[in-house]
Scaffold this motif. Structure first.
Motif, PDB file in Angstrom:
ATOM      1  N   THR A 123      37.246  39.792  30.233  1.00 27.23           N
ATOM      2  CA  THR A 123      36.761  40.622  30.567  1.00 27.23           C
ATOM      3  C   THR A 123      36.254  41.798  30.298  1.00 27.23           C
ATOM      4  OG1 THR A 123      35.632  38.971  32.128  1.00 27.23           O
ATOM      5  CG2 THR A 123      35.201  41.582  32.517  1.00 27.23           C
ATOM      6  N   CYS A 124      37.739  42.481  30.424  1.00 32.49           N
ATOM      7  CA  CYS A 124      37.869  43.960  30.470  1.00 32.49           C
ATOM      8  C   CYS A 124      37.532  44.229  28.378  1.00 32.49           C
ATOM      9  CB  CYS A 124      39.337  44.254  30.810  1.00 32.49           C
ATOM     10  SG  CYS A 124      39.827  44.032  32.366  1.00 32.49           S
ATOM     11  N   LEU A 125      38.621  43.358  27.890  1.00 36.37           N
ATOM     12  CA  LEU A 125      38.233  43.333  26.455  1.00 36.37           C
ATOM     13  C   LEU A 125      36.545  43.485  25.659  1.00 36.37           C
ATOM     14  CD1 LEU A 125      41.542  42.396  25.345  1.00 36.37           C
ATOM     15  CD2 LEU A 125      40.938  44.841  25.954  1.00 36.37           C
TER      16      LEU A 125
ATOM     17  N   GLY B 222      44.303  44.678  28.343  1.00 35.21           N
ATOM     18  CA  GLY B 222      42.841  44.570  29.625  1.00 35.21           C
ATOM     19  C   GLY B 222      43.324  45.748  30.796  1.00 35.21           C
ATOM     20  N   LEU B 223      44.609  46.013  30.954  1.00 35.61           N
ATOM     21  CA  LEU B 223      44.551  46.509  31.885  1.00 35.61           C
ATOM     22  C   LEU B 223      43.410  48.930  31.687  1.00 35.61           C
ATOM     23  CD1 LEU B 223      45.634  47.882  34.997  1.00 35.61           C
ATOM     24  CD2 LEU B 223      47.338  48.382  33.907  1.00 35.61           C
ATOM     25  N   GLU B 224      44.195  49.170  30.552  1.00 35.53           N
ATOM     26  CA  GLU B 224      43.900  50.120  29.478  1.00 35.53           C
ATOM     27  C   GLU B 224      42.289  50.183  29.662  1.00 35.53           C
ATOM     28  OE1 GLU B 224      45.404  52.648  26.301  1.00 35.53           O
ATOM     29  OE2 GLU B 224      45.736  50.834  25.980  1.00 35.53           O
ATOM     30  N   LYS B 225      41.983  48.953  29.522  1.00 39.12           N
ATOM     31  CA  LYS B 225      40.417  49.092  28.931  1.00 39.12           C
ATOM     32  C   LYS B 225      39.883  49.146  30.381  1.00 39.12           C
ATOM     33  CE  LYS B 225      36.511  49.712  26.919  1.00 39.12           C
ATOM     34  NZ  LYS B 225      36.124  50.649  26.614  1.00 39.12           N
ATOM     35  N   GLU B 226      39.979  48.598  31.875  1.00 37.47           N
ATOM     36  CA  GLU B 226      39.807  48.807  32.905  1.00 37.47           C
ATOM     37  C   GLU B 226      40.383  49.903  33.509  1.00 37.47           C
ATOM     38  OE1 GLU B 226      39.977  46.510  36.815  1.00 37.47           O
ATOM     39  OE2 GLU B 226      41.725  46.111  36.226  1.00 37.47           O
ATOM     40  N   MET B 227      41.131  50.480  33.203  1.00 29.37           N
ATOM     41  CA  MET B 227      42.083  51.309  33.842  1.00 29.37           C
ATOM     42  C   MET B 227      40.699  52.746  33.537  1.00 29.37           C
ATOM     43  SD  MET B 227      44.529  51.924  36.130  1.00 29.37           S
ATOM     44  CE  MET B 227      45.410  53.023  35.868  1.00 29.37           C
ATOM     45  N   GLU B 228      40.243  52.765  32.295  1.00 27.33           N
ATOM     46  CA  GLU B 228      39.871  53.464  31.948  1.00 27.33           C
ATOM     47  C   GLU B 228      37.807  53.546  31.983  1.00 27.33           C
ATOM     48  OE1 GLU B 228      36.946  54.790  26.890  1.00 27.33           O
ATOM     49  OE2 GLU B 228      38.495  53.292  27.393  1.00 27.33           O
TER      50      GLU B 228
ATOM     51  N   SER C 174      42.320  35.240  37.507  1.00 27.97           N
ATOM     52  CA  SER C 174      42.250  34.912  36.295  1.00 27.97           C
ATOM     53  C   SER C 174      43.194  35.902  35.269  1.00 27.97           C
ATOM     54  CB  SER C 174      41.102  33.868  35.595  1.00 27.97           C
ATOM     55  OG  SER C 174      41.846  33.358  34.430  1.00 27.97           O
ATOM     56  N   VAL C 175      43.739  35.323  34.731  1.00 29.00           N
ATOM     57  CA  VAL C 175      44.512  36.422  33.510  1.00 29.00           C
ATOM     58  C   VAL C 175      43.655  36.660  32.540  1.00 29.00           C
ATOM     59  CG1 VAL C 175      46.801  37.318  32.263  1.00 29.00           C
ATOM     60  CG2 VAL C 175      47.088  37.136  35.072  1.00 29.00           C
ATOM     61  N   PRO C 176      43.658  35.079  32.011  1.00 31.26           N
ATOM     62  CA  PRO C 176      42.750  35.070  30.555  1.00 31.26           C
ATOM     63  C   PRO C 176      41.238  35.709  30.744  1.00 31.26           C
ATOM     64  CG  PRO C 176      44.237  33.470  31.135  1.00 31.26           C
ATOM     65  CD  PRO C 176      44.279  33.862  32.476  1.00 31.26           C
ATOM     66  N   GLY C 177      40.946  34.865  32.352  1.00 29.58           N
ATOM     67  CA  GLY C 177      39.594  35.865  32.167  1.00 29.58           C
ATOM     68  C   GLY C 177      39.678  36.928  32.507  1.00 29.58           C
ATOM     69  N   TYR C 178      40.498  37.815  33.396  1.00 27.32           N
ATOM     70  CA  TYR C 178      40.462  39.269  33.488  1.00 27.32           C
ATOM     71  C   TYR C 178      40.234  39.963  31.716  1.00 27.32           C
ATOM     72  CZ  TYR C 178      42.915  43.907  34.192  1.00 27.32           C
ATOM     73  OH  TYR C 178      43.413  45.205  34.901  1.00 27.32           O
TER      74      TYR C 178
ATOM     75  N   PRO D  85      35.795  44.106  35.559  1.00 26.11           N
ATOM     76  CA  PRO D  85      36.000  42.210  35.853  1.00 26.11           C
ATOM     77  C   PRO D  85      35.676  42.197  37.027  1.00 26.11           C
ATOM     78  CG  PRO D  85      38.674  43.120  35.438  1.00 26.11           C
ATOM     79  CD  PRO D  85      37.802  44.738  35.540  1.00 26.11           C
ATOM     80  N   VAL D  86      34.697  42.684  38.043  1.00 23.89           N
ATOM     81  CA  VAL D  86      34.927  42.770  39.370  1.00 23.89           C
ATOM     82  C   VAL D  86      34.244  41.241  39.131  1.00 23.89           C
ATOM     83  CG1 VAL D  86      33.452  43.805  41.146  1.00 23.89           C
ATOM     84  CG2 VAL D  86      34.957  45.336  39.667  1.00 23.89           C
ATOM     85  N   VAL D  87      34.566  40.495  40.234  1.00 22.84           N
ATOM     86  CA  VAL D  87      33.240  39.549  40.552  1.00 22.84           C
ATOM     87  C   VAL D  87      33.153  39.125  41.852  1.00 22.84           C
ATOM     88  CG1 VAL D  87      35.148  37.737  39.152  1.00 22.84           C
ATOM     89  CG2 VAL D  87      35.872  37.712  41.238  1.00 22.84           C
ATOM     90  N   GLU D  88      33.543  40.233  43.004  1.00 26.85           N
ATOM     91  CA  GLU D  88      32.438  39.799  44.067  1.00 26.85           C
ATOM     92  C   GLU D  88      32.353  41.409  44.595  1.00 26.85           C
ATOM     93  OE1 GLU D  88      33.896  37.964  48.765  1.00 26.85           O
ATOM     94  OE2 GLU D  88      34.569  37.450  46.544  1.00 26.85           O
ATOM     95  N   ARG D  89      31.384  41.604  45.072  1.00 29.28           N
ATOM     96  CA  ARG D  89      30.963  43.381  46.517  1.00 29.28           C
ATOM     97  C   ARG D  89      31.129  42.723  46.982  1.00 29.28           C
ATOM     98  NH1 ARG D  89      29.781  44.404  40.954  1.00 29.28           N
ATOM     99  NH2 ARG D  89      30.737  46.646  40.062  1.00 29.28           N
ATOM    100  N   GLU D  90      31.310  42.954  48.774  1.00 25.36           N
ATOM    101  CA  GLU D  90      30.658  43.136  49.635  1.00 25.36           C
ATOM    102  C   GLU D  90      30.374  44.148  50.170  1.00 25.36           C
ATOM    103  OE1 GLU D  90      31.852  40.920  54.357  1.00 25.36           O
ATOM    104  OE2 GLU D  90      33.033  40.683  52.008  1.00 25.36           O
ATOM    105  N   GLU D  91      29.370  44.998  50.605  1.00 21.79           N
ATOM    106  CA  GLU D  91      28.885  46.201  51.784  1.00 21.79           C
ATOM    107  C   GLU D  91      29.878  45.893  53.175  1.00 21.79           C
ATOM    108  OE1 GLU D  91      25.857  49.136  52.567  1.00 21.79           O
ATOM    109  OE2 GLU D  91      25.834  47.928  50.835  1.00 21.79           O
TER     110      GLU D  91
END
Length: 379
Positions: A288-290, A38-44, A281-285, A295-301
């Protein structure tokens, strides 16, 4: 500003310490392998979707990144180097716990570009380590530290804590003596903060957590500052001390309220005035990545007024304080036009100094810094 710093969260530990509220889990090697998928995909995805400059600092935090075995460690470093360019002389830090490293793993880290280690020592008093839920003992600290030196690490941080259950001033003084004998390049030392939802918080609510009185906690902090200064460590932030040229550059990105990328379950990033939070959540993370999504769940300007508050509150943690020129460059307005009244008040109370270069905490203010920080929450 394009970010040139990256935080990577590795949420695995051998056990959960009683005071810890970080996003961390006890898991299996198979899950760790999937996490790296998952981390590999997220970093890409991260490297393609957000702006960035060649990285000047990288910080692998946790959890315990050194929970990975040698093969997983090599893969972790390869993922970084595959998707991101590093600036010349980049600082690459890896958090570790005593007892989770061996010479082969440390050499793999070094070969992958890591040049700074941070060991969570917390205390050299074995009964206190047990009360914290730590798995290592003081002897393990020495063995892990020696291995790190053998692997060629010349920039090592050791973490200490004070205000701990069962800790007295002489016990803390002994930990200070032992840590300066080891001569790490950097020392971080924090007073215990009981965080909501931790075993410590539950025990405190039930009257079963006996902590040193406030005056002893303050005495330990003063002892810390006096001892480390006497042994050649410069205090550059309210909880951090370093030998010359060994300040943690990555953490200063946070304290200067500068942008940074983040990856890994539960990590927080700050880019283009937007703070974002990664799924914890590790399983959810992993799922989502794969699936090909970040796997961003919140954004705040962050509004301009909050950014100015953050620059003051975070920047005052540093001993050199908040520089007038940097504040104006960052926010397009003079610091006194925004916080003149607050600065004047704290100067009169002897808690701040205000000179041509910067606004800084005084020595008197260091033990009560949070009271000063709260004074800048005006929006």
């Amino acid at each position: 500003m394009k970010p040139s710093s990256l935080y990577i969260h590795i949420p695995f530990c051998a056990s959960k310490c009683y005071y810890c509220d970080f996003n961390s889990y006890v898991s299996t090697g198979e899950v760790m392998d999937r996490y790296l998928d998952g981390l590999e995909k997220e970093m890409e995805l991260l490297s393609k979707e957000l702006p960035w400059e060649p990285l000047k600092t990288v910080f692998f935090g946790g959890g315990t990144p050194t929970m990975f075995d040698v093969k997983q460690t090599e893969r972790m470093m390869n993922i970084l180097n595959r998707f991101f360019r590093l600036a010349e002389g980049a600082e690459i830090s890896v958090e570790a716990n005593p007892g989770t490293v061996n010479l082969e793993k440390l050499r793999v880290l070094k070969e992958g570009g890591a040049n700074r280690l941070s060991f969570g020592v917390q205390s050299f008093h074995d009964p206190i380590l047990k009360k914290l839920g730590r798995l290592h003992d003081s002897l393990t600290v020495y063995h892990s530290y020696e291995k790190a030196r053998q692997a060629g690490f010349s920039s090592i941080n050791l973490d200490l804590m004070f205000g701990l259950p069962g800790q007295t001033i002489p016990i803390f003084e002994d930990s200070l003596r032992r840590i300066v004998e080891l001569q790490p390049e950097h020392i971080s030392a924090y007073s215990l903060k009981v965080e909501e939802g931790t075993p410590f918080a539950i025990w405190q609510e039930r009257g079963k957590l006996q902590l040193p009185p406030e005056e002893e906690d303050l005495a330990m902090y003063q002892l810390l500052m006096d001892t480390l200064e006497a042994h050649g460590y410069q205090m550059y932030e309210i909880s951090n001390f370093a030998k010359k040229d060994h300040d943690c550059r990555h953490n200063q990105v946070y304290w200067r309220n500068e942008p940074y990328l983040a990856a890994g379950a539960g990590a927080h990033g700050y880019v283009n005035d937007v703070r974002y939070v990664i799924q914890s959540s590790v399983p959810g993370y992993i799922e989502t990545c794969l699936s090909g999504k970040r796997p961003v769940v919140e954004r705040e300007e962050i509004p301009a007024e909050i950014q100015r508050e953050d620059t003051m509150i975070l920047g005052l943690r540093m001993i050199r304080g908040v520089e007038h020129a940097r504040f104006k460059e960052r926010h397009g307005v003079d610091m006194h036009n925004v916080f003149g009244r607050e600065i004047e008040r704290f100067v009169q109370e002897g808690l701040l100094t205000d000179n041509a270069e910067a606004v800084c905490l005084t020595k008197k203010a260091l033990p009560i810094a949070n009271e000063v920080f709260s004074g800048f929450l005006i929006s």
